[in-house]
Design a protein around this motif. Structure first.
Motif, short mmCIF file in Angstrom:
data_model
loop_
_atom_site.label_atom_id
_atom_site.label_comp_id
_atom_site.label_asym_id
_atom_site.label_seq_id
_atom_site.Cartn_x
_atom_site.Cartn_y
_atom_site.Cartn_z
N THR A 47 2.24 0.63 -12.94
CA THR A 47 3.11 -0.54 -12.86
C THR A 47 2.50 -1.60 -11.96
O THR A 47 2.51 -2.79 -12.30
N LEU A 48 1.95 -1.17 -10.83
CA LEU A 48 1.27 -2.13 -9.93
C LEU A 48 0.16 -2.87 -10.67
O LEU A 48 -0.03 -4.08 -10.50
N ASP A 56 0.83 -1.20 0.00
CA ASP A 56 0.00 0.00 0.00
C ASP A 56 0.87 1.26 0.00
O ASP A 56 2.08 1.19 0.02
N GLY A 57 0.21 2.37 -0.06
CA GLY A 57 0.88 3.64 0.05
C GLY A 57 1.41 4.21 -1.26
O GLY A 57 2.03 5.25 -1.26
N VAL A 58 1.16 3.54 -2.36
CA VAL A 58 1.60 4.06 -3.66
C VAL A 58 0.67 5.21 -4.07
O VAL A 58 -0.54 5.03 -4.21
N GLU A 66 -3.33 -10.14 -7.69
CA GLU A 66 -3.24 -9.00 -8.60
C GLU A 66 -3.93 -7.79 -8.02
O GLU A 66 -4.65 -7.89 -7.03
N SER A 67 -3.73 -6.64 -8.65
CA SER A 67 -4.12 -5.37 -8.06
C SER A 67 -5.60 -5.28 -7.73
O SER A 67 -6.45 -5.77 -8.46
N TYR A 68 -5.87 -4.63 -6.60
CA TYR A 68 -7.24 -4.34 -6.17
C TYR A 68 -7.22 -3.03 -5.39
O TYR A 68 -6.15 -2.52 -5.06
#
Length: 134
Positions: free
Chosen positions: A37-38, A27-29, A67-69
DNA sequence: GCCAACGTTGGC
DNA sequence: GCCAACGTTGGC
């Protein structure tokens, strides 16, 4: 299979803590380029874990397990996380100085765009860093 | 602690 | 839509 590198300040979330936890969401991006990119990370992709500030070294290898959520720490739908698990520690952490000294690695984002916290790596760049750390 | 790099914001 | 101001990150 794709390869990435993520950065963390060791006092905020260290490789050691990550290994104790066994799994984490990244987290924190809060940067669109890093977010994109994530979003490209797929289950099974490998991720180098880099300590900024104190160590300035690649500490180990992690694997994408989810994968991303939506980032659970915010309601802003712009931000995403992925789930990572630690795979293995590098025997010898690979320092930024070592990376900069390598001809084939001197153009990676870690060197060229130091502030980016999540970045893609080419397979040969990933392999090279892992080889340097073994 | 300083400074360079660079992303974001807001006024026009 | 441009650009100056500002904030943040991270290496040194």
């Amino acid at each position: 299979m794709n390869y990435f590198l993520v950065k963390s300040e060791p006092f905020k979330y260290s490789w050691e803590k990550f290994n104790i936890d066994g799994r984490t969401f990244w987290d924190g991006v809060r940067n669109y380029q890093a977010r994109n990119t994530l979003r490209d990370m797929k289950e099974g992709d490998l991720v180098l874990f880099y300590h900024s500030n104190e160590d300035k070294a690649v500490m180990g290898i992690a694997k994408v397990v989810e994968e991303s959520y939506q980032d659970p720490t915010t309601t802003d739908p712009n931000w995403l996380v992925v789930d990572l698990v630690p795979l293995e520690s590098l025997k010898n952490p690979v320092t930024l100085a070592q990376i900069k000294a390598e001809e084939m690695l001197k153009d990676i984002h870690l060197v060229r765009q130091g502030r980016l916290s999540v970045m893609p790596l080419k397979p040969e760049e990933f392999d090279k860093i892992v080889a340097m750390g073994s």
